[in-house]
Write an enzyme that holds these catalytic residues in place. Structure first.
Site, short mmCIF file in Angstrom:
data_model
loop_
_atom_site.label_atom_id
_atom_site.label_comp_id
_atom_site.label_asym_id
_atom_site.label_seq_id
_atom_site.Cartn_x
_atom_site.Cartn_y
_atom_site.Cartn_z
N GLU A 1 0.87 -1.19 0.00
CA GLU A 1 0.00 0.00 0.00
C GLU A 1 0.89 1.23 0.00
O GLU A 1 2.02 1.17 0.48
CB GLU A 1 -0.84 0.03 1.29
CG GLU A 1 -1.82 -1.10 1.41
CD GLU A 1 -2.38 -1.21 2.84
OE1 GLU A 1 -2.40 -0.20 3.56
OE2 GLU A 1 -2.77 -2.32 3.21
N LYS B 1 2.34 4.56 1.42
CA LYS B 1 2.46 5.09 2.77
C LYS B 1 2.14 6.59 2.70
O LYS B 1 2.94 7.40 2.24
CB LYS B 1 3.86 4.87 3.31
CG LYS B 1 4.01 5.24 4.76
CD LYS B 1 5.29 4.68 5.33
CE LYS B 1 5.41 4.92 6.82
NZ LYS B 1 5.47 6.33 7.18
N ASP C 1 1.61 10.29 3.72
CA ASP C 1 2.31 11.12 4.69
C ASP C 1 1.32 12.06 5.39
O ASP C 1 1.12 13.20 4.97
CB ASP C 1 3.40 11.93 3.96
CG ASP C 1 4.43 12.47 4.93
OD1 ASP C 1 4.35 12.12 6.12
OD2 ASP C 1 5.30 13.23 4.49
N GLU D 1 -5.23 7.24 7.51
CA GLU D 1 -4.34 8.39 7.53
C GLU D 1 -5.10 9.62 7.06
O GLU D 1 -5.67 9.62 5.96
CB GLU D 1 -3.17 8.09 6.57
CG GLU D 1 -1.94 8.88 6.81
CD GLU D 1 -1.10 8.37 7.99
OE1 GLU D 1 -1.52 7.42 8.69
OE2 GLU D 1 -0.04 8.96 8.22
N TYR E 1 -7.06 2.18 6.00
CA TYR E 1 -6.33 0.96 5.63
C TYR E 1 -6.44 -0.18 6.62
O TYR E 1 -5.74 -1.18 6.50
CB TYR E 1 -4.85 1.27 5.39
CG TYR E 1 -4.20 2.12 6.46
CD1 TYR E 1 -3.78 3.41 6.18
CD2 TYR E 1 -4.01 1.64 7.76
CE1 TYR E 1 -3.19 4.20 7.14
CE2 TYR E 1 -3.43 2.42 8.72
CZ TYR E 1 -3.02 3.71 8.41
OH TYR E 1 -2.45 4.49 9.38
N LYS F 1 10.90 3.12 2.95
CA LYS F 1 10.94 4.59 2.89
C LYS F 1 11.65 5.04 1.62
O LYS F 1 12.75 4.58 1.31
CB LYS F 1 11.70 5.14 4.10
CG LYS F 1 11.04 4.82 5.43
CD LYS F 1 9.97 5.80 5.76
CE LYS F 1 10.56 7.00 6.45
NZ LYS F 1 9.52 7.88 7.00
N CYS G 1 31.19 37.07 19.40
CA CYS G 1 29.75 36.88 19.19
C CYS G 1 29.27 37.87 18.10
O CYS G 1 29.53 39.07 18.21
CB CYS G 1 29.00 37.12 20.49
SG CYS G 1 27.21 37.17 20.28
N CYS H 1 26.75 40.44 20.21
CA CYS H 1 27.19 41.36 21.27
C CYS H 1 28.70 41.59 21.26
O CYS H 1 29.22 42.32 22.10
CB CYS H 1 26.73 40.87 22.63
SG CYS H 1 27.62 39.41 23.20
N CYS I 1 28.63 32.00 23.31
CA CYS I 1 28.72 33.38 23.74
C CYS I 1 28.43 33.33 25.23
O CYS I 1 27.41 32.79 25.65
CB CYS I 1 27.65 34.22 23.03
SG CYS I 1 27.29 35.78 23.86
N CYS J 1 23.60 39.08 26.45
CA CYS J 1 23.62 39.21 24.99
C CYS J 1 22.17 39.27 24.49
O CYS J 1 21.37 38.40 24.84
CB CYS J 1 24.35 38.02 24.38
SG CYS J 1 24.19 37.92 22.58
S1 IVH Z 1 -0.31 0.32 8.68
C1 IVH Z 1 0.94 -1.87 12.34
N1 IVH Z 1 -0.72 1.40 6.32
O1 IVH Z 1 2.66 5.04 8.74
C2 IVH Z 1 0.33 -1.16 11.24
N2 IVH Z 1 0.26 2.74 8.01
O2 IVH Z 1 4.98 3.93 10.82
C3 IVH Z 1 0.78 0.26 11.13
N3 IVH Z 1 0.76 5.03 7.33
O3 IVH Z 1 1.51 5.11 12.04
C4 IVH Z 1 0.00 1.08 10.23
N4 IVH Z 1 0.01 4.87 5.27
O4 IVH Z 1 0.44 6.68 10.35
C5 IVH Z 1 -0.25 1.59 7.56
N5 IVH Z 1 -1.14 2.24 4.21
C6 IVH Z 1 -0.70 2.42 5.44
C7 IVH Z 1 -0.17 3.66 5.87
C8 IVH Z 1 0.32 3.77 7.17
C9 IVH Z 1 0.56 5.67 6.17
C10 IVH Z 1 1.41 5.62 8.52
C11 IVH Z 1 0.65 5.42 9.81
C12 IVH Z 1 1.56 4.65 10.72
C13 IVH Z 1 2.90 4.89 10.10
C14 IVH Z 1 3.76 3.65 10.32
#
Ligand code: IVH
Length: 674
Positions: free
Chosen positions: A115, A117, A119, A178, A230, A317, A411, A414, A429, A434
């Site tokens: 899936e 992730k 933000d 999210e 999710y 990531k 500094c 001052c 400093c 200051c």
């Molecule tokens: S699953 C144990 N699915 O990422 C399951 N998290 O570090 C944990 N997040 O705290 C969550 N998209 O805020 C999951 N498709 C997704 C996500 C997702 C974003 C965030 C969520 C979680 C953090 C995980």
């Protein structure tokens, strides 16, 4: 209309509006014109106003409450909201696959769901009998903050689930997802904030988090929040996998991100990750990676959790976004402790949604290690954090006459001589008068985490210091004496000065922990301030405490105790504190605990050995939150000793003293968890 037909019409209108909302906000398709929609909505509003007895919490008119949310009370999560371990490359992903198979057996068929992730900010939403009941933030994973009123304003969150088979209508159902803001909507929000002279948000995630903590649901409703869901937790469902869960969530009317995939093996997972790393910029919202989950719930269960994260899921990531630009100049900023921080002034460059013209250089060691010089072409990166950093120098482009950065001797504010302690990387400093240090200390004192004085931001503090009205903390509480001068400051006026003075007055009631933190005692962060306040209860007791007593507090070491003692033996500090007392500031710790928990409140705990479902830090936080104490050594006064794996000598001592020894599960059962 007779009552019955009014009721029927109201129900019909709700059904229609819910349907149109669902198509518009979840499926992004419009079934009717805005005009037609408004007509229906107004009709519903009118009928409900005339017949208040028929108003129900799931009516579309109830998304935006009119009352301010006074507080966000704590809400315990039924199942902890875990976080994920991170991976950064293929090797890490194969490692994860290996570990999964080590537990499930080589022969097991393992499918993964990938899936995006998102933000944003995670949220848990509970439905009772199909109706939205409560929503909460993640918090520390165990206890979150209830933000129901704000979540209800999000149009893509159904107030009522669409359960054709009525599986969940007589029970409780929890979904997690999210909350986020689309990039364009976020930019638009910032544009209008800028026009109104309000502070702009650094990125969509910060803006989302800030919005969810607003007290006025009407304002929240104006902000462009959205959600992707999710996770589905339902008692009596027949769902056996993550993939089925996502499908079911879609059926129930939730907004699920469409870009998920069932993968047969790690190679497919990796392709998905690579594909989205390239395509991420084509999305209208920000993603920072891919989440990979073992599909089968049975397998998930076998894998279980370690510490804070599940063994059955991992985050991949994306690499941080980079840009190349030129380092024009290095300026040295003087902070409240007197430490100088070098800041890179860059040729403005566009990176990940904003124009960057400054980057932090942390300290002189970092400059030397990376051999960064003025005039260099540099690679900058914006990671998870807001402030970009310089990653490296493009040496081929270095000008021939370039010179190493010189460490300043005086500094920049001052002009006093600087000092570099042997054991530190920072230069200081040493002039506590200051102006830069004075400003820094005051900015910290009034900041959100400390005394939280609204209306007294950085630029006003700086101005008031320059004007000579502010020098030490107690001057803040004398500002009213300058009323006539204050109202003449550009951009202030009577109304805002009145407001400012009111919030200064209000800050006098802040609990002791905030005041201790605000004093800016070296090494005393917000966490240590809470521990000191809880332990001593009053400012006077803290001021008179011995180093030994301070160090007896769990997790408070000698650097803090020495620093606290030295702070309270300084004449000027003592003068300021006695002035603050005269001004009527609260010198007592808050006694607010999260929920009542009789098993924990007032009891003293010692933890030994490693715990499996939570870290010791988390266990400590939980105990403190519920009003218990955590101590580092076992004594007759200890009420409970929590024993994890491989306990130390404290375990033996506890047995000798005949104390209550409990394991992790027993501790969790205190919280109603197992
Ligand atoms: S699953 C144990 N699915 O990422 C399951 N998290 O570090 C944990 N997040 O705290 C969550 N998209 O805020 C999951 N498709 C997704 C996500 C997702 C974003 C965030 C969520 C979680 C953090 C995980």
């Amino acid at each position: 209309m007779v009552n019955n037909s009014v009721k029927n019409r109201i129900e019909k209108l709700r059904e229609l509006i819910n349907k149109y909302d669902y198509h518009y906000y979840v499926l992004s398709e419009s079934l009717i014109s805005d005009y037609e929609y408004d007509k229906l909505y107004k009709e519903l509003e009118k009928l409900e106003k005339e017949n208040p007895g028929f108003v129900t919490p799931d009516s579309p008119t109830q998304r935006v409450g009119s009352d301010l949310t006074k507080e966000f009370p704590p809400l315990k999560h039924k199942v902890p909201m875990l976080s994920l371990a991170n991976t950064y490359n293929e090797e890490d992903l194969f490692d994860f696959d290996r570990k999964v198979k080590d537990v499930l057996g080589e022969a097991a068929k393992v499918e993964y769901v990938t899936e995006l992730k998102i933000d944003g900010v995670s949220v848990s939403i509970i439905y009772r009998n199909g109706i939205l009941y409560k929503a909460a933030t993640r918090g520390d994973g165990f206890v979150g903050e209830e933000i129901t009123n704000n979540v209800k304003t999000i149009k893509s969150v159904p107030l009522k689930i669409n359960d054709i088979n009525k599986n969940y209508l007589s029970s409780e159902l929890e979904v997690r997802g999210e909350i986020f803001m689309e990039i364009e909507a976020f930019n638009e929000l910032n544009r209008s904030r800028m026009l109104r002279g309000e502070k702009i948000f650094a990125n969509p995630r910060n803006s989302t988090a800030g919005t969810l903590k607003l007290q006025d649901p009407k304002e929240v409703a104006r902000r462009p929040l959205d959600i992707f869901v999710y996770y589905l937790l339902a008692g009596n469902s027949e769902i056996n996998s993550q993939f089925e869960s996502l499908k079911e969530l879609q059926k129930l009317g939730f907004k699920v991100n469409p870009n998920f995939k069932l993968c047969d093996n790690m190679q497919e997972v990796i392709s998905f990750c690579n594909e989205w790393e390239i395509k991420r910029d084509s999305l209208p919202y920000e993603i920072d990676g891919v989440v990979i989950k073992v599909n089968s719930f049975e397998q998930q269960k076998k894998l279980g959790n370690i510490a804070k994260s599940p063994r059955w899921a991992v985050a991949y990531k994306f690499k941080a976004k980079q840009a190349i630009t030129k380092l024009l100049k290095i300026t040295w900023q003087v902070g409240r402790t007197g430490a100088l921080t070098p800041v890179a002034e860059l040729q403005p460059v566009f990176l990940a949604g904003s124009t960057i013209s400054r980057a932090t250089l942390h300290n002189i060691d970092e400059i030397e290690r990376k051999d960064i010089r003025v005039g260099d072409t540099v690679v900058i990166e914006k990671g998870g954090d807001v402030i970009p950093k310089i990653v490296s120098v493009v040496l081929e482009k270095r000008p021939a006459n370039s010179q190493k950065v010189k460490i300043p001797e005086r500094c920049p504010v001052c002009n006093s001589l600087l000092y570099k302690p042997e054991e530190e990387v920072a230069i200081y400093c040493q002039n506590s008068n200051c102006p830069a240090q004075i400003k820094g200390r005051l900015e910290h004192f009034v900041s959100r985490g400390a005394m939280d004085i609204e209306g007294l931001g950085k630029s006003l503090v700086d101005q008031l210091v320059d004007l000579g009205y502010l020098k030490s903390f107690d001057d803040i509480y004398k500002l009213y004496k300058h009323y006539d001068e204050l109202i003449k400051i550009e951009g202030l006026g009577k109304k805002s000065v009145n407001k400012l003075l009111a919030s200064i007055e209000k800050s006098k009631k802040q609990p002791l922990e905030r005041l201790i933190f605000g004093l800016g005692i070296r090494y005393v962060g917000a966490g240590a301030a809470v521990k000191l306040a809880r332990h001593f209860g009053t400012m006077e007791k803290l001021m008179n405490a011995s180093e030994e007593e301070i160090e007896s507090i769990y997790d408070i070491g000698s650097s803090i105790s020495k620093s606290v003692k030295s702070f309270f033996s300084n004449e000027e500090n003592l003068r300021i504190i006695s002035k603050l007392k005269e001004d009527g500031l609260n010198f007592n710790a808050s006694s607010i605990t999260v929920d009542k928990n009789e098993k924990i409140e007032g009891k003293s705990f010692v933890i030994t050995g490693s715990l499996s479902s939570l870290t010791r830090e988390e266990a400590k936080d939980i105990i403190l939150k519920y009003g218990g104490k955590v101590s580092s050594s076992v004594s007759k006064k200890t009420d409970y000793v929590i024993v994890g794996e491989n306990p130390g000598s404290k375990f033996n001592k506890a047995k000798e003293l005949g104390l209550n020894i409990i394991d992790e599960n027993q501790f969790l059962s205190f919280l109603g968890k197992s």
